[in-house]
Motif scaffolding. Structure first.
Motif, PDB file in Angstrom:
ATOM      1  N   PHE A   3      20.115  19.848  34.624  1.00 47.47           N
ATOM      2  CA  PHE A   3      19.539  20.882  33.779  1.00 47.47           C
ATOM      3  C   PHE A   3      18.187  20.444  33.229  1.00 47.47           C
ATOM      4  N   GLY A   4      17.322  21.415  32.974  1.00 41.93           N
ATOM      5  CA  GLY A   4      16.009  21.076  32.460  1.00 41.93           C
ATOM      6  C   GLY A   4      15.272  22.287  31.937  1.00 41.93           C
ATOM      7  N   LYS A   5      14.063  22.034  31.498  1.00 44.56           N
ATOM      8  CA  LYS A   5      13.240  23.105  30.937  1.00 44.56           C
ATOM      9  C   LYS A   5      11.775  22.698  31.010  1.00 44.56           C
ATOM     10  N   ASN A   6      10.930  23.674  31.294  1.00 44.28           N
ATOM     11  CA  ASN A   6       9.497  23.457  31.221  1.00 44.28           C
ATOM     12  C   ASN A   6       9.115  23.547  29.749  1.00 44.28           C
ATOM     13  N   ILE A   7       8.561  22.462  29.207  1.00 39.36           N
ATOM     14  CA  ILE A   7       8.216  22.413  27.781  1.00 39.36           C
ATOM     15  C   ILE A   7       6.705  22.404  27.546  1.00 39.36           C
ATOM     16  N   THR A   8       5.948  22.817  28.544  1.00 40.28           N
ATOM     17  CA  THR A   8       4.486  22.796  28.425  1.00 40.28           C
ATOM     18  C   THR A   8       4.013  23.536  27.177  1.00 40.28           C
ATOM     19  N   ASP A   9       4.559  24.714  26.918  1.00 41.77           N
ATOM     20  CA  ASP A   9       4.106  25.517  25.774  1.00 41.77           C
ATOM     21  C   ASP A   9       4.284  24.798  24.445  1.00 41.77           C
ATOM     22  N   ILE A  10       5.365  24.019  24.303  1.00 36.15           N
ATOM     23  CA  ILE A  10       5.557  23.339  23.020  1.00 36.15           C
ATOM     24  C   ILE A  10       4.792  22.012  22.958  1.00 36.15           C
ATOM     25  N   VAL A  11       4.284  21.541  24.105  1.00 34.41           N
ATOM     26  CA  VAL A  11       3.481  20.319  24.131  1.00 34.41           C
ATOM     27  C   VAL A  11       2.004  20.617  23.865  1.00 34.41           C
ATOM     28  N   VAL A  12       1.539  21.805  24.243  1.00 33.91           N
ATOM     29  CA  VAL A  12       0.113  22.159  24.125  1.00 33.91           C
ATOM     30  C   VAL A  12      -0.469  21.887  22.732  1.00 33.91           C
ATOM     31  N   PRO A  13       0.224  22.196  21.623  1.00 32.51           N
ATOM     32  CA  PRO A  13      -0.373  21.907  20.312  1.00 32.51           C
ATOM     33  C   PRO A  13      -0.630  20.419  20.057  1.00 32.51           C
ATOM     34  N   TYR A  14      -0.046  19.536  20.857  1.00 33.08           N
ATOM     35  CA  TYR A  14      -0.210  18.098  20.669  1.00 33.08           C
ATOM     36  C   TYR A  14      -1.343  17.526  21.534  1.00 33.08           C
ATOM     37  N   ILE A  15      -2.065  18.404  22.236  1.00 27.93           N
ATOM     38  CA  ILE A  15      -3.209  17.949  23.035  1.00 27.93           C
ATOM     39  C   ILE A  15      -4.368  17.658  22.096  1.00 27.93           C
ATOM     40  N   ASP A  16      -4.960  16.464  22.268  1.00 23.06           N
ATOM     41  CA  ASP A  16      -6.115  16.051  21.484  1.00 23.06           C
ATOM     42  C   ASP A  16      -7.144  15.509  22.475  1.00 23.06           C
ATOM     43  N   GLY A  17      -8.078  16.352  22.880  1.00 24.42           N
ATOM     44  CA  GLY A  17      -9.045  15.959  23.910  1.00 24.42           C
ATOM     45  C   GLY A  17      -8.332  15.783  25.235  1.00 24.42           C
ATOM     46  N   ASN A  18      -8.367  14.557  25.781  1.00 20.82           N
ATOM     47  CA  ASN A  18      -7.676  14.251  27.034  1.00 20.82           C
ATOM     48  C   ASN A  18      -6.400  13.454  26.781  1.00 20.82           C
ATOM     49  N   ASP A  19      -5.874  13.524  25.576  1.00 25.71           N
ATOM     50  CA  ASP A  19      -4.641  12.831  25.218  1.00 25.71           C
ATOM     51  C   ASP A  19      -3.574  13.849  24.817  1.00 25.71           C
ATOM     52  N   VAL A  20      -2.329  13.440  24.956  1.00 26.62           N
ATOM     53  CA  VAL A  20      -1.211  14.135  24.325  1.00 26.62           C
ATOM     54  C   VAL A  20      -0.615  13.120  23.358  1.00 26.62           C
TER      55      VAL A  20
END
Length: 159
Positions: free
Chosen positions: A104-121
């Motif tokens: 089982f799994g899930k794409n979590i891109t949407d909840i990770v996007v707010p943690y992008i800082d320049g070229n870092d997560v």
């Protein structure tokens, strides 16, 4: 006057916990769906597509691949996305993050996007909603020429 003092005393701890929650990325395995098995290995790896085409580099700073944490331990994630060998920068809008637990799994891109800082997560704390077990993360990103790189890592959360 006492009433105002009591209101302030109860409001301060409430605001502290809500500000701490804003930095926490919550992953709820109860929302995962069945995903067919993948042929990729879950150790920290990179693939670049066609031979001679190297996409952006994905540098896992934190946590270490195959790291083990206790359920109450803070888990921070720090990824750095570096240019391809020819200097082409990563396209952060192409970031794709998948988390799996078994089948089982899930794409979590949407909840990770707010943690992008320049070229870092930079994620100060990941909350697995009380779940334990092995969690596999697959991160994909393309550069501005469309060349894709993928990296995977695994963490284990124990009771």
């Amino acid at each position: 006057m006492r009433w105002l003092l009591l209101v302030l005393l109860f409001a301060i701890p409430a605001s502290d916990s809500s500000s701490a929650d804003q930095f926490r990325l919550k992953i709820d395995p109860a929302t995962f769906t069945r995903i067919p098995p993948q042929s990729t290995n879950t150790s920290a790896q990179q693939s670049a597509g066609a031979p001679g085409q190297i996409g952006p580099k994905i540098d896992l700073q934190q946590p270490d691949d195959n790291a083990v944490f206790s359920a109450n331990q803070q888990i921070a994630v720090h990824l750095i996305f570096l240019p391809a060998d020819d200097g082409t920068m990563p396209d952060m809008s192409s970031l794709d993050v998948l988390v799996r637990k078994g089948w089982f799994g899930k794409n979590i891109t949407d909840i990770v996007v707010p943690y992008i800082d320049g070229n870092d997560v930079l994620i100060p704390e990941v909350d697995f909603s009380g779940y334990t077990g092995k969690f596999d993360f697959k991160i994909s990103i393309s550069d501005h020429r469309g060349r894709t790189s993928t990296a995977s890592f695994r963490i284990t959360v124990l009771t």
